[in-house]
Design a protein around this motif. Sequence first.
Motif, short mmCIF file in Angstrom:
data_model
loop_
_atom_site.label_atom_id
_atom_site.label_comp_id
_atom_site.label_asym_id
_atom_site.label_seq_id
_atom_site.Cartn_x
_atom_site.Cartn_y
_atom_site.Cartn_z
N HIS A 6 28.11 64.79 11.99
CA HIS A 6 29.11 64.62 10.82
C HIS A 6 28.77 63.32 10.17
CE1 HIS A 6 31.55 67.91 11.79
NE2 HIS A 6 31.82 67.47 12.99
N LEU A 7 28.45 62.32 10.97
CA LEU A 7 27.87 60.97 10.27
C LEU A 7 26.81 61.12 9.22
CD1 LEU A 7 28.76 58.35 12.93
CD2 LEU A 7 29.70 58.46 10.87
N CYS A 33 29.83 52.22 7.45
CA CYS A 33 31.25 51.76 6.59
C CYS A 33 31.06 52.66 5.25
CB CYS A 33 30.93 50.28 6.28
SG CYS A 33 29.75 49.77 5.32
N ILE A 34 32.19 52.54 4.57
CA ILE A 34 32.46 53.19 3.29
C ILE A 34 31.45 52.91 2.29
CG2 ILE A 34 33.84 53.81 1.33
CD1 ILE A 34 34.88 55.45 3.74
N ILE A 38 29.24 57.32 2.97
CA ILE A 38 29.22 56.08 4.06
C ILE A 38 27.79 55.72 4.03
CG2 ILE A 38 31.20 56.89 5.21
CD1 ILE A 38 28.77 57.86 7.34
N GLN A 39 27.70 54.49 4.34
CA GLN A 39 26.44 53.92 4.30
C GLN A 39 26.14 53.20 5.85
OE1 GLN A 39 26.21 51.09 1.09
NE2 GLN A 39 27.71 49.83 1.93
N GLY A 40 25.08 53.02 6.34
CA GLY A 40 24.59 52.75 7.63
C GLY A 40 23.73 51.38 7.82
N THR A 41 23.99 50.69 8.68
CA THR A 41 23.02 49.47 9.00
C THR A 41 22.71 49.51 10.55
OG1 THR A 41 24.53 47.96 9.28
CG2 THR A 41 23.81 48.17 7.10
N ILE A 42 21.46 49.21 10.83
CA ILE A 42 21.05 49.22 11.92
C ILE A 42 21.22 47.73 12.73
CG2 ILE A 42 18.98 49.32 13.52
CD1 ILE A 42 17.70 51.50 11.70
N HIS A 74 35.62 69.08 6.36
CA HIS A 74 35.59 69.30 7.75
C HIS A 74 36.81 68.29 8.34
CE1 HIS A 74 34.64 69.83 12.02
NE2 HIS A 74 34.17 70.80 11.61
N PRO A 75 37.53 68.71 9.28
CA PRO A 75 38.63 67.87 9.72
C PRO A 75 37.92 66.67 10.39
CG PRO A 75 38.94 70.22 10.36
CD PRO A 75 37.63 70.21 9.52
N ALA A 76 37.09 66.91 11.30
CA ALA A 76 36.42 65.88 11.90
C ALA A 76 35.78 64.61 10.94
CB ALA A 76 34.99 66.33 12.84
#
Length: 109
Positions: free
Chosen positions: A60-61, A82-83, A70-74, A25-27
């Motif tokens: 999208h995220l 981040c990747i 990607i991975q996420g932190t609170i 997806h472009p987004a």
Amino acid sequence: MGLTKTEIFTEEQNRLAVMLKAMAHPARIAILQQIIKANACICGDLVEELGLAQATISQHLKELKTAGIIQGTIEGVSVCYCINPTVWKELQQQLSGFFSTYELKTNCC
């Protein structure tokens, strides 16, 4: 019971398809480009950068995170993304291997 469609393919084929579908997806490409450009975790900067609604970016995220790209932190009330370096390297190796199997032929079709 019959086989599901994913059962007739290898684990590697299924994994690559999941990652590519998440990126298709472009987004999502733009989101990945922004994260790569920042070379750091991004926390909420994407709305201004991309001009999309927060809800759209969040969806999208979520897709990119579900695929492991990607991975996420609170951090407080924000989630920073981040990747995922392990998955990114896996994707890079699989695509490199996939593309290197084809030899360019000038007399085809």
